[in-house]
Structures are given as C-alpha cells and as structure tokens.
Scaffold this active site. Structure first.
Site, PDB file in Angstrom:
ATOM      1  N   GLU A   1     -31.342  -1.799   0.536  1.00 24.70           N
ATOM      2  CA  GLU A   1     -30.947  -0.719  -0.373  1.00 24.70           C
ATOM      3  C   GLU A   1     -29.435  -0.716  -0.608  1.00 24.70           C
ATOM      4  O   GLU A   1     -28.976  -0.520  -1.737  1.00 24.70           O
ATOM      5  CB  GLU A   1     -31.439   0.627   0.181  1.00 24.70           C
ATOM      6  CG  GLU A   1     -32.963   0.726   0.115  1.00 24.70           C
ATOM      7  CD  GLU A   1     -33.541   1.925   0.847  1.00 24.70           C
ATOM      8  OE1 GLU A   1     -32.772   2.701   1.458  1.00 24.70           O
ATOM      9  OE2 GLU A   1     -34.784   2.089   0.808  1.00 24.70           O
TER      10      GLU A   1
ATOM     11  N   TYR B   1     -37.612   1.969  -5.529  1.00 23.44           N
ATOM     12  CA  TYR B   1     -38.892   2.532  -5.079  1.00 23.44           C
ATOM     13  C   TYR B   1     -40.057   1.562  -5.299  1.00 23.44           C
ATOM     14  O   TYR B   1     -41.208   2.005  -5.406  1.00 23.44           O
ATOM     15  CB  TYR B   1     -39.159   3.855  -5.806  1.00 23.44           C
ATOM     16  CG  TYR B   1     -38.366   5.032  -5.258  1.00 23.44           C
ATOM     17  CD1 TYR B   1     -38.513   5.447  -3.927  1.00 23.44           C
ATOM     18  CD2 TYR B   1     -37.497   5.767  -6.068  1.00 23.44           C
ATOM     19  CE1 TYR B   1     -37.799   6.532  -3.427  1.00 23.44           C
ATOM     20  CE2 TYR B   1     -36.782   6.856  -5.573  1.00 23.44           C
ATOM     21  CZ  TYR B   1     -36.948   7.230  -4.254  1.00 23.44           C
ATOM     22  OH  TYR B   1     -36.256   8.310  -3.748  1.00 23.44           O
TER      23      TYR B   1
ATOM     24  N   HIS C   1     -32.533  11.126  -0.038  1.00 17.74           N
ATOM     25  CA  HIS C   1     -33.245   9.935   0.446  1.00 17.74           C
ATOM     26  C   HIS C   1     -32.498   9.336   1.635  1.00 17.74           C
ATOM     27  O   HIS C   1     -31.274   9.362   1.673  1.00 17.74           O
ATOM     28  CB  HIS C   1     -33.322   8.886  -0.670  1.00 17.74           C
ATOM     29  CG  HIS C   1     -33.622   7.504  -0.156  1.00 17.74           C
ATOM     30  ND1 HIS C   1     -34.898   7.090   0.134  1.00 17.74           N
ATOM     31  CD2 HIS C   1     -32.804   6.475   0.166  1.00 17.74           C
ATOM     32  CE1 HIS C   1     -34.847   5.842   0.601  1.00 17.74           C
ATOM     33  NE2 HIS C   1     -33.594   5.446   0.629  1.00 17.74           N
TER      34      HIS C   1
ATOM     35  N   LYS D   1     -30.275  13.422  -4.201  1.00 16.70           N
ATOM     36  CA  LYS D   1     -31.118  13.396  -5.398  1.00 16.70           C
ATOM     37  C   LYS D   1     -30.599  14.406  -6.430  1.00 16.70           C
ATOM     38  O   LYS D   1     -29.761  15.249  -6.113  1.00 16.70           O
ATOM     39  CB  LYS D   1     -32.564  13.689  -4.981  1.00 16.70           C
ATOM     40  CG  LYS D   1     -33.118  12.649  -3.988  1.00 16.70           C
ATOM     41  CD  LYS D   1     -34.592  12.873  -3.702  1.00 16.70           C
ATOM     42  CE  LYS D   1     -35.105  11.812  -2.722  1.00 16.70           C
ATOM     43  NZ  LYS D   1     -36.574  11.882  -2.558  1.00 16.70           N
TER      44      LYS D   1
ATOM     45  N   ASN E   1     -36.942  16.955  -2.748  1.00 11.44           N
ATOM     46  CA  ASN E   1     -36.607  17.038  -1.320  1.00 11.44           C
ATOM     47  C   ASN E   1     -35.185  16.586  -0.984  1.00 11.44           C
ATOM     48  O   ASN E   1     -34.908  16.086   0.102  1.00 11.44           O
ATOM     49  CB  ASN E   1     -37.675  16.342  -0.465  1.00 11.44           C
ATOM     50  CG  ASN E   1     -37.796  14.860  -0.775  1.00 11.44           C
ATOM     51  OD1 ASN E   1     -37.071  14.347  -1.622  1.00 11.44           O
ATOM     52  ND2 ASN E   1     -38.681  14.179  -0.085  1.00 11.44           N
TER      53      ASN E   1
END
Ligand code: ATP
Length: 137
Positions: free
Chosen positions: A126, A49, A115, A9, A112
């Site tokens: 994905e 998402y 992913h 991220k 965080n």
C-alpha cells in the site's frame, strides 16, 4: 523499522477529525513518515481495494472513497501495523470499543473514518501504491 499505511477517509476529513486522529498516533509515540491531502482516483482506489473486488459493496466503496479528499499517511514505530489496527478498532464500528478511533467516532461500516494496513506485507504494498520513495521522509 516497521511502517504502516493509514488513510483518513472522506468522512474523517469532512467531519474535521484529521488533527485528532493524527494527534493520537503522535501521542502514542509513532513517527510520521509521509502524509498528503488529495482526491484519490477511482483507478488508484480500485487497485488499493483489489482484494474486495468481488464484494457486493465494492462499487459503493470506490464511489464513496472518491467522493471527497482523503489523507494517506505512513507511520513508523514498534509494532505499528498491529497497534495501528488496534487503535482503529474493528471494521464494524458497532463492534469497536470506546477508546478506539472507530469506537469513539463512528457507527456505520461504510463511514468508518480510517483505513489501516492489516499486515507488514500489505503495508509495504500500500505504501508503494500511494507514495513514491522520495515522498517517504
Ligand atoms: P480498512 O481496509 O478500511 O482498514 P478493514 O481492513 O477493517 O478496513 P475490509 O474488509 O478490508 O476491512 O473492508 C474495507 C472497507 O470496506 C471497510 O473499512 C469498510 O469501510 C468497507 N466495508 C467492509 N465491509 C462492508 C460492508 N459489509 N458494507 C459496506 N462497506 C463495507
């Protein structure tokens, strides 16, 4: 052979954690199949998402994920979907054990670090969203 989709991220890129996280997967014995460095469009992120679209944090999540470059990757090897999630730690970094990526590098659920696909089916989906067949080496 099993494959998973991982994505570093914007916080991981900004904080210079890219090499370290890749090294963890290499050292564990997993094989890198594809990787790119890119600014993700809001459109792609909304599709990625999609199952979270009703959540209160959805708009913030999309804005955040498009705020800087990300590193989408495909990794291959034994049990890589489940082991990858375990190496990442819990969604909430405060519930993540030291030794996990989130447990070592984060304290904020919205930052965080990385992913990881939660099942082999979502991994396939994905991977096809982020990479063309030709880009899988
Ligand atoms: P990821 O899909 O990033 O691996 P996950 O599958 O562990 O995470 P999801 O429930 O799919 O968790 O949430 C996706 C992402 O949305 C989380 O990684 C986190 O960055 C963000 N998120 C989840 N819950 C919250 C929340 N309550 N507040 C803010 N952001 C959240």
């Amino acid at each position: 052979r099993e494959r998973t989709f991982l994505m570093l991220k914007p916080d991981a890129v900004q904080r210079g954690l890219v090499g370290d996280i890749i090294a963890r997967f290499e050292k564990r014995g997993y094989k890198l199949v594809a990787l790119k460095f890119m600014n993700a469009s809001e459109d792609l992120l909304k599709r990625h998402y999609a199952d979270l679209s009703s959540k209160s944090f959805f708009n913030g999540l999309i804005k955040y994920m498009s705020s800087g470059p990300v590193v989408p990757m495909v990794w291959e090897g034994k049990d890589v979907v489940k082991q990858g999630r375990s190496m990442l730690g819990e969604t909430n970094p405060l519930a993540s054990l030291p030794g996990s990526i989130r447990g070592d590098y984060s304290i904020d659920i919205g930052r965080n670090v990385c992913h990881g696909s939660d099942s082999t089916e979502s991994a396939k989906h994905e991977i096809s969203m982020w990479f063309t067949e030709k880009e899988l080496v």
